[in-house]
Design an enzyme around this catalytic site. Structure first.
Site, PDB file in Angstrom:
ATOM      1  CB  CYS A   7     -22.019   5.430 -14.233  1.00 17.88           C
ATOM      2  SG  CYS A   7     -20.753   6.842 -14.392  1.00 17.88           S
ATOM      3  CB  CYS A  61     -18.345   0.064 -16.452  1.00 16.97           C
ATOM      4  SG  CYS A  61     -18.731   0.453 -14.630  1.00 16.97           S
ATOM      5  CB  CYS A  99     -18.253   3.597 -20.183  1.00 15.06           C
ATOM      6  SG  CYS A  99     -17.294   4.814 -19.578  1.00 15.06           S
ATOM      7  CB  CYS A 123     -13.821   3.829 -13.691  1.00 17.31           C
ATOM      8  SG  CYS A 123     -14.379   5.441 -13.562  1.00 17.31           S
ATOM      9  CD  GLU A 176      -2.892  -0.407  -0.129  1.00 14.96           C
ATOM     10  OE1 GLU A 176      -3.155   0.697  -0.301  1.00 14.96           O
ATOM     11  OE2 GLU A 176      -3.268  -1.610  -0.973  1.00 14.96           O
TER      12      GLU A 176
END
Ligand code: SF4
Length: 341
Positions: free
Chosen positions: A208, A202, A199, A192, A35
């Site tokens: 959205c 998606c 899209c 995204c 991370e």
């Protein structure tokens, strides 16, 4: 709120998300290291660094006991070196205050150097399988588009809206939260994307708002740029009679903090003045390279000056350039390698 968001995201993640990243399904230490490396850095860049880092520093104790120079040299090339210094400091705090165990608590995690709210959320959910909410750059972009959040996302109003949305979408139960966190990260980075989001495939296309309003390009709104002028940096490689180069440790704060490099300044003249070194005028131009930081660019001009060590008042370490083992900023290494190639 979007209907059955969690279940739909979990199903998408199961079939289309990432399951074979080298830090997945290991432990909380691996989650923490990855991370921190992934802040500001893409997965494909991080993977080789992560693998080498984990071999050298396989656990908190080893990292805490290692010299900082060693940690920085394994970080060289990843940039944003304060991340490595914080990682090292945090490992020492964990050993000292938490018996070497990474705390399982949001507030305690956030007190540790280099761990903010989102990283703490990722450690809790991905590392411990507990509830944790994340908000990295990819997730912010995804939420901004899904819910058509206007304005500069770095401002506190947008930040509050994003955190509250992220929180309300995150499941309560730990294991569900783990796949949710991974799903948010994966959807944000794989589908995204910042440029040309995918899209048509998606899972949230019908929900959205940005897509429905045909205004994806507006979200997120561009940040007000704080652009710094491009700069010229002169890198003066001082070489002694034994062909050793002078490496100076850079101040802990600032660019390339804590790493080693030949003296760097805005011009040969200023470097000469700073080091009280009149012979600087005889330095030979070797070559140059361009380097881009996140908010400005520099041209690095490489000069070499061969001179007796006793003429040089700067303190540092003399070593053959190709044999120097401590952390050197990647662009400086490139300059030195270019010269010896
Ligand atoms: Fe992003 Fe497009 Fe999905 Fe909207 S529909 S969340 S813009 S990928």
């Amino acid at each position: 709120m979007i209907n059955r968001f969690t279940e739909r995201l979990a199903r998408w993640q199961k079939f289309h998300g990432r399951h074979d990243l080298p830090w997945q399904s290991h432990g909380v230490y691996e989650t923490w290291i990855s991370e921190i490396m992934l802040q500001q850095t893409q997965v494909k860049v991080v993977i080789p660094y992560y693998k080498q880092f984990i071999v050298r520093f396989p656990d908190v104790q080893t990292l805490a006991n290692a010299p900082l120079d060693d940690v920085l040299s394994h970080w060289a090339g990843l940039g944003y070196y304060s991340r490595a210094r914080n990682l090292h400091k945090t490992a020492q705090i964990i050993v000292e205050n938490y018996e070497g165990k990474i705390p399982k608590n949001l507030d305690k995690l956030k007190e540790l150097p280099g761990i903010g709210r989102s990283t703490a959320g990722a450690i809790l959910s991905l590392g411990f399988g507990l509830r944790g909410v994340i908000q990295d750059g990819n997730v912010k972009r995804l939420l901004a588009r899904l819910f058509a959040i206007t304005g500069d996302l770095s401002k506190s109003k947008a930040q509050n809206d994003l955190w509250s949305l992220a929180d309300s979408l995150t499941p309560q139960e730990g294991e569900a939260c783990r796949s949710h966190t991974q799903g948010m990260m994966d959807l944000g980075s794989i589908i995204c994307r910042r440029i040309r989001p995918d899209c048509p495939i998606c899972p949230f296309q019908n929900d959205c708002l940005a897509f429905q309003q045909n205004s994806i390009a507006k979200f997120p709104a561009p940040k007000q740029a704080n652009k710094r002028q491009d700069e010229l940096w002169v890198v003066l490689q001082i070489v002694n009679q034994a062909d050793e180069t002078l490496f100076i440790k850079r101040p802990a704060k600032g660019i390339w903090g804590g790493l080693y490099a030949p003296p760097i300044g805005p011009s040969l003249k200023e470097l000469g003045n700073d080091m009280n070194l009149n012979a600087v005028a005889e330095a030979e131009f070797i070559g140059d390279i361009a380097h881009a930081f996140s908010h400005f660019k520099v041209r690095l001009e490489h000069y070499r000056l061969k001179i007796g060590e006793d003429h040089v008042r700067a303190s540092g370490e003399w070593q053959m350039a190709q044999l120097f083992q401590k952390g050197i900023p990647a662009p400086i290494q490139k300059l030195l390698d270019k010269d010896s190639a």
